[in-house]
Structure formats: C-alpha cells, structure tokens
Design an enzyme around this catalytic site. Structure first.
Site, PDB file in Angstrom:
ATOM      1  N   SER A 296       0.812  -1.212   0.000  1.00 20.53           N
ATOM      2  CA  SER A 296       0.000   0.000   0.000  1.00 20.53           C
ATOM      3  C   SER A 296       0.851   1.271   0.000  1.00 20.53           C
ATOM      4  O   SER A 296       1.518   1.567  -0.983  1.00 20.53           O
ATOM      5  CB  SER A 296      -0.954  -0.036   1.204  1.00 20.53           C
ATOM      6  OG  SER A 296      -1.952   0.937   1.090  1.00 20.53           O
ATOM      7  N   ASP A 307      10.195   5.668 -10.068  1.00 23.21           N
ATOM      8  CA  ASP A 307       9.776   6.305 -11.320  1.00 23.21           C
ATOM      9  C   ASP A 307      10.498   7.632 -11.553  1.00 23.21           C
ATOM     10  O   ASP A 307      10.800   7.996 -12.693  1.00 23.21           O
ATOM     11  CB  ASP A 307       8.264   6.531 -11.322  1.00 23.21           C
ATOM     12  CG  ASP A 307       7.491   5.276 -11.717  1.00 23.21           C
ATOM     13  OD1 ASP A 307       8.140   4.247 -12.001  1.00 23.21           O
ATOM     14  OD2 ASP A 307       6.252   5.322 -11.728  1.00 23.21           O
ATOM     15  N   LYS A 321      -0.829  -4.166  -3.175  1.00 23.91           N
ATOM     16  CA  LYS A 321      -2.140  -3.627  -2.770  1.00 23.91           C
ATOM     17  C   LYS A 321      -2.204  -2.154  -3.174  1.00 23.91           C
ATOM     18  O   LYS A 321      -1.638  -1.297  -2.521  1.00 23.91           O
ATOM     19  CB  LYS A 321      -2.375  -3.749  -1.263  1.00 23.91           C
ATOM     20  CG  LYS A 321      -3.771  -3.294  -0.865  1.00 23.91           C
ATOM     21  CD  LYS A 321      -3.948  -3.237   0.639  1.00 23.91           C
ATOM     22  CE  LYS A 321      -5.365  -2.759   0.989  1.00 23.91           C
ATOM     23  NZ  LYS A 321      -5.659  -1.395   0.540  1.00 23.91           N
TER      24      LYS A 321
END
Length: 436
Positions: A296, A307, A321
């Site tokens: 999460s 990224d 998740k």
C-alpha cells in the site's frame, strides 16, 4: 406469371425490411426507462427470495438477519477488501484507527484467496513469536480461515491484553503447517527509527505510515544533515497506512512532478498528488529496501521514488495492494467498507496485484564471512587490556553507556547478518562515489 413472381420478390423484400427493423430495435441500447424497469425487476427478485427464505427455511431466521447476511455476501463478492461492517465490526475499526489496541501486531491481507500476513509490526507479540511476511494463516485457534473475511480474522485475533492465542500457518519451504503460540499485547506503534552506518550514511526505518511519519523522517534527516552523504530508507514489512503521509514522505526527496494518482469509476474520485519544491529537504543519493511485506503506502513511496529515478530499490517484489477503500456509514452503528479507486504511480503503472519490482533483487539472510580466529588486531587487544585494567583498579565498566550509544549505530557485524541491507549499503556507497 412474370408479374406474380415480381410480386413475390417484392413481398420478400418488404419482409426482410421488417425483419431488419425488428432486429435493430431488439439490439438497440436500452433506454433510461428500460434500465429503470430492469432495476425494479432485480429488486423485486431480491425481495421475493428474501420472503421465500424467511417463510420456508428450515431454521427460523428473522428478516434483519437475512438482510445482514445478504449485505455481507454482496460486499464479500465485490473484492477482497470490501465488506459489510456490523455494529461490532464498526466499533472495532474505530478502536484500530485510534492507534492503540490489544492484539498480535500483524497486518493481514487476501492474496490469491488466502489470508496472508503482509507484515508483522516491529517489536510486537507477532514479531517476537516469529511470524513472517508471506505466512498464510490457516487457522485462528481452532477456526479455519477458509472463506473468512479480513475483518472477521482481525476480530478473532484481537482480544484482551495477556490473553493467549494459537495461529496455524503455512510457510514457504516448510513441509508441514506450523502452530505459533502468541500472547496478545498492547499494540502501540513507533513508526520511525533512525540510525547511522559509518560516518556518512543515515539509515531510516519506517515500519508503518501513521500520522507523524513525514514529520519524524524530516527531523531525523535535519538532525544528521551535516554528515549525511547518503540515505537508506527501509520499508521492508511496512504494511502501509495513511496516504497523505506517503505523499509527504516522497515530497521530502522529490521537488516536482506526480507522486501518485487515484482513479475511480466516477471522476469525482480522481485525484493527483504532486511534489512541491518547497517541501524538498535533501538531494543526497538514496537506496530503498522493500520486500513482500511492503504494501500500500510503502509501495506508493518506493514506486514513486523509482519512477522519478530518485532512489535505487533493493530487495524483493512488494505485496501488490494498490486500491483505495473508504468507510461509508449506513446507520449510526453500521457501515460498509468499499473499494472506490485504484492508485497509479507517476509512470501510469498500477500497483494492484502486481506490486513494485526492485531494481536490484537481494534475498534475505546472513552473509557467510570467514574470520581468522588467530588474528588479534591492535584495537581488540587494547580494549581487552583496558577491561583487565579496570578489574585491577576497581573501576566500574561503562558497558551500559556504550550499549546505549550502539542503539543508534549499525555495526559491520549487524550488516553481515542482513544481506539486503548490506547490498543496499554497498550500492549506496557506489552512488556516493559517483556523485562525488
């Protein structure tokens, strides 16, 4: 005869035209009126089934019980994280969000239909009993978890402080299920721990995302800013928590661009969270440690930093998740927990059921080192002689003070016991050298 044939052909063409007209009306998109009629038919069917069950079921079941069972079944069949919260469930959820409760100290989730340990929380009864991320919970005491919801399992595992519980788990690599005896404790979470590695690396462990994480990490960085040339951010076995804290943590290291976006069925649920240059406090090289217990919010942090090419990820694939749940009250004492959206990383990739793949895969374990037992270094000899001298002079040892100091330090011996951390440190040192 010729005219009769023409008439027949003409009649056929009319028939075909009528057929096409009827077919097109059959396959036309349903109107708003049709949709409403279909909705009413479905509700009538539901009411009829409830009435039949109430009248003919072998056991006497009240209409209230039937409605509760219907709601429970409906929510369970939507996805693994949506469910109906009874009065008892709703009350327990409120206790959990207060941040202090009696229980085991583990976060669980559904993975491939099985109740799975996402991560044990540091220094809790579950952690001390040896439960690990990835363990599948087969039984809670004598009750099977097959078909059990997450909230039902959590309800069974919670209880009075000091009350014992037995958890039967299935662990990868073990031939038979393992029964673990645990005594429930008072669960309070201290989420951020900072230590140093050598003179120039700051190690920050974030065990969950509570309401103070971003502030506590910021303080830790500022306290060691002068000497810090690189940062290890340890998110292993971090089951997640508050989204705003995940966003705030990334914002400390990234000065611009998306951090995470949230997309749902309705546009009103769509949100984009972006970085701000005013919140960024450091640009030193970073390594983030992740594993199967990172879920999460910790997947949002690690994925966003990856990224943005702001950090190198080391460890194992994360849990996966990436969905957003909200609790919607339906009465003063009951509610539903519903998945309303999914998270997407800056690159547009999803976390849900996929997780985040590290840049460098490193397995957990201890490094095998070969030590020459016959080699005595000058420093070792000096320490030994100082202790012997203290015995002769009757001076008290400062061992307690030294042990206290060592709590904030990760020694080379500690690194050798943690392959993932050692790999992360080696990579970070290379990044520090490259940056100059």
């Amino acid at each position: 005869m010729k005219n009769k044939k023409l008439f027949t052909l003409g009649f056929s063409s009319v028939a075909v035209s009528l057929s096409l007209l009827v077919s097109s009306s059959l396959f036309a998109e349903p109107t708003k009126k049709d949709a409403e009629a279909s909705r009413l038919e479905a509700l009538a069917k539901f009411t009829k089934v409830i009435s039949i069950v109430e009248q003919y079921n072998v056991d006497d079941v009240t209409i209230e019980e039937l409605i509760d069972k219907s709601l429970d079944g409906m929510m369970k069949n939507l996805d693994a994280h949506s469910n109906y919260l009874t009065q008892k469930d709703y009350k327990q959820l409120k206790v959990q969000t207060d941040g202090e409760f009696g229980g085991l100290g583990i976060t669980v989730g559904m993975k491939d239909g099985a109740l799975t340990v996402i991560a044990p929380i540091d220094d809790t009864p579950a952690d001390k009993a040896g439960l690990k991320a990835g363990d599948i919970i087969l039984k809670i005491n004598d009750k099977s978890t097959l078909g059990m919801t997450i909230d039902e399992a959590v309800s069974l595992m919670r209880g009075k402080v000091g009350a014992p519980i037995d958890i039967t788990i299935v662990r990868k690599g073990e031939l038979e299920p393992i029964k673990v005896h645990i005594v429930r404790g008072k669960i309070t979470i201290d989420s951020v721990h900072a230590k140093t590695i050598g003179d120039d690396i700051l190690y920050i462990r974030v065990s969950s995302f509570d309401k103070k994480v971003a502030d506590d990490v910021e303080k830790a960085i500022k306290n060691k800013k002068r000497t810090t040339k690189g940062i290890i951010l340890d998110l292993r076995n971090n089951p997640g928590g508050l989204l705003d804290q995940a966003v705030g943590l990334v914002d400390l290291f990234v000065s611009k661009g998306k951090i995470v976006s949230q997309k749902g069925r309705n546009q009103v649920e769509d949100k984009v969270y972006s970085a701000s240059s005013s919140s960024t406090i450091t640009n030193v090289p970073m390594v983030v440690l992740v594993n199967g217990g990172s879920a999460s919010a910790s997947e949002i942090v690690s994925g966003a930093l990856q990224d943005h090419k702001r950090a190198v990820l080391v460890g194992e694939n994360t849990f996966g998740k990436g969905s957003v749940q909200v609790v919607l009250p339906i009465t003063d004492e009951e509610a539903i927990k519903l998945t309303i959206a999914r998270y997407y990383l800056p690159s547009g990739r999803t976390i849900q059921a996929v997780g985040v793949t590290p840049d460098i895969t490193a397995l957990p374990g201890e490094l095998k080192t070969h030590k020459n037992e016959f080699a005595i270094k000058e420093a070792d000899l000096k320490k030994h002689l100082e202790k012997e001298l203290e015995k002769v002079d009757g001076k008290k040892s400062n061992d307690k003070a030294n042990q206290k100091d060592k709590k904030d330090i990760i020694t080379p011996e500690m690194l050798n016991k943690d392959n993932q951390l050692k790999t992360g440190v080696d990579i970070l040192r290379a990044l520090i050298i490259t940056k100059g």
